[in-house]
Enzyme design. Sequence first.
Site, short mmCIF file in Angstrom:
data_model
loop_
_atom_site.label_atom_id
_atom_site.label_comp_id
_atom_site.label_asym_id
_atom_site.label_seq_id
_atom_site.Cartn_x
_atom_site.Cartn_y
_atom_site.Cartn_z
N SER A 135 0.85 -1.18 0.00
CA SER A 135 0.00 0.00 0.00
C SER A 135 0.89 1.24 0.00
CB SER A 135 -0.89 -0.03 1.24
OG SER A 135 -1.65 1.15 1.35
N LYS A 161 -1.00 -0.90 -4.42
CA LYS A 161 -2.24 -0.18 -4.09
C LYS A 161 -1.87 1.28 -3.83
CE LYS A 161 -4.81 0.00 0.27
NZ LYS A 161 -5.59 -0.78 1.23
N LEU A 162 -2.57 2.18 -4.51
CA LEU A 162 -2.30 3.61 -4.33
C LEU A 162 -3.40 4.25 -3.50
CD1 LEU A 162 -1.34 4.73 -7.97
CD2 LEU A 162 0.18 3.97 -6.11
N LYS A 163 -3.02 5.04 -2.54
CA LYS A 163 -4.00 5.85 -1.82
C LYS A 163 -4.39 7.01 -2.72
CE LYS A 163 -4.16 3.75 2.20
NZ LYS A 163 -5.41 3.21 2.75
N ASP A 189 -7.25 3.05 -3.17
CA ASP A 189 -8.00 3.09 -1.91
C ASP A 189 -8.21 4.55 -1.52
OD1 ASP A 189 -9.10 2.75 0.59
OD2 ASP A 189 -7.34 1.79 1.49
N ASN A 191 -10.25 5.56 1.16
CA ASN A 191 -10.59 5.75 2.59
C ASN A 191 -11.72 6.77 2.78
OD1 ASN A 191 -7.27 5.10 3.03
ND2 ASN A 191 -8.73 4.03 4.33
N GLU A 214 -11.22 0.79 -3.74
CA GLU A 214 -11.55 0.45 -2.36
C GLU A 214 -12.16 1.64 -1.63
OE1 GLU A 214 -8.07 -1.04 -0.37
OE2 GLU A 214 -8.97 -0.97 1.62
N ASP A 239 -14.10 -1.68 2.50
CA ASP A 239 -13.22 -1.85 3.65
C ASP A 239 -13.97 -1.34 4.88
OD1 ASP A 239 -11.33 -1.49 5.67
OD2 ASP A 239 -9.86 -0.44 4.46
N LYS A 263 -10.42 -7.28 7.35
CA LYS A 263 -9.47 -6.91 8.40
C LYS A 263 -10.01 -7.43 9.72
CE LYS A 263 -7.79 -2.54 6.46
NZ LYS A 263 -8.03 -1.08 6.44
N GLY A 291 -4.58 -4.51 5.70
CA GLY A 291 -3.49 -4.30 6.65
C GLY A 291 -3.76 -3.06 7.49
O1 SMG Z 1 -0.63 -2.52 6.69
O2 SMG Z 1 0.03 -2.38 4.63
C1 SMG Z 1 -0.61 -1.97 5.60
C2 SMG Z 1 -1.46 -0.73 5.42
C3 SMG Z 1 -2.49 -0.93 4.37
O3 SMG Z 1 -3.48 0.96 3.37
C4 SMG Z 1 -3.49 0.21 4.30
N1 SMG Z 1 -4.39 0.31 5.29
O4 SMG Z 1 -7.57 1.65 4.49
O5 SMG Z 1 -6.67 -0.17 3.91
C5 SMG Z 1 -6.62 0.88 4.53
C6 SMG Z 1 -5.41 1.30 5.33
C7 SMG Z 1 -5.79 1.55 6.75
C8 SMG Z 1 -4.71 2.04 7.61
S1 SMG Z 1 -4.21 3.65 7.30
C9 SMG Z 1 -5.53 4.64 7.78
MG MG Z 2 -8.66 0.58 2.98
#
Ligand code: SMG
Ligand code: MG
Length: 370
Positions: A135, A161-163, A189, A191, A214, A239, A263, A291
């Site tokens: 990520s 995976k790109l935020k 993702d 969020n 996501e 998620d 998760k 994660g």
């Molecule tokens: O553990 O590799 C990891 C992080 C993966 O992006 C990740 N987690 O929304 O999926 C998600 C985020 C949640 C944690 S950061 C707010």
């Molecule tokens: Mg997520």
Amino acid sequence: MHLDSLRLVRITLPLVVPFRTSHGVETERDVLLLHVVGDGCEGWSECVAGGEPSYSAEYTEGAELVIAEHLWPALGRAGDVTAAEVASVLAAFAGHPMAKAALEMAILDAELRAADTSLHAYFGGGRDRVPSGVSVGIFESIDTLLAQVQGYVDDGYARIKLKIQPGWDIEPVRQVRDLIGPEMGLQVDANTAYERTDIEHLCRLDEFDLLLVEQPLAHDDLLGHAQLAAASSTPVCLDESIVSLRSCDDAIALGAAEIVNIKPGRVGGYLAARRIHDLCYDHGIPVWCGGMLETGIGRAANTALAALPGFTLPGDISASSRFYARDIVVDPITVTDGTVPVADGAGLGFELDLAFVESITTSSRTIDRG
Ligand code: SMG
Ligand code: MG
């Protein structure tokens, strides 16, 4: 298991690179570890709540408090409890799935160690390696992002995976797709950073052949996600919306979840996570393991979960070194050929580096059964 005592240990672990999401930036993790002792056996777990209530309402300080003041005393009053009974004893308390999951996880670790069994075997075995995705956070510039992504490609990850967030989506995704080529798995993702009015805009991601998008919309917007799923060719993955077996069942029925990120902390534990896997498997909905920047404790347990057959997409189970210069376990996870090994030692399958844990402990208290 007859519970004798619970130790709550807080540690601080710096991140090797700041991790920016649509919620803000993290530079270190304030982690709550649990150590349960009883019946001559012991188990450890970590609580995946973050330092601030941004990804979810839970956060480390609050989790420690609710465990100490409410959840642990209730387990003590319940008499001898097995890991499988923890969720029903704690159902009297609203919310706090991450805190509840941490208690179940520590007791599960103790039980499995006492039986000299691994979580992997307990879940029924299966694969001994699982594909590993990484990520990647939001950066100041696309050039910096591309340099980071190239590093992860060189590390051999199976997918990226790109935020994303409004203003950081189409162009970064386009350039990363150009960099990694058409074959490599790519997903995004958000969020919860978008609104229903952004559905047309989100459909512009369709041209990049993503594995999934996501959680673009709010956690309680199942209808909006269903509308996006109908409009877009990119599969919609949930998620934050998936908090229980029922919410997952509803999301599938509504057409809001074409793929599910599982998760354990978000759904109240590994046993609930397993049931959600089974539900999705029965519905033909692919799942993958999310994660929460876990230490080697959660990372080991996540590999065992991800060995189940419905986990057909690479998980956010990266090498420990993606986040931490030094992990709190003796044998931190590494990536080889895009895969990580499934932990198969007794319990959750990790061995704690107790001296290191002690050296980074910021607070510790022991509570007896009471
Ligand atoms: O553990 O590799 C990891 C992080 C993966 O992006 C990740 N987690 O929304 O999926 C998600 C985020 C949640 C944690 S950061 C707010
Ligand atoms: Mg997520």
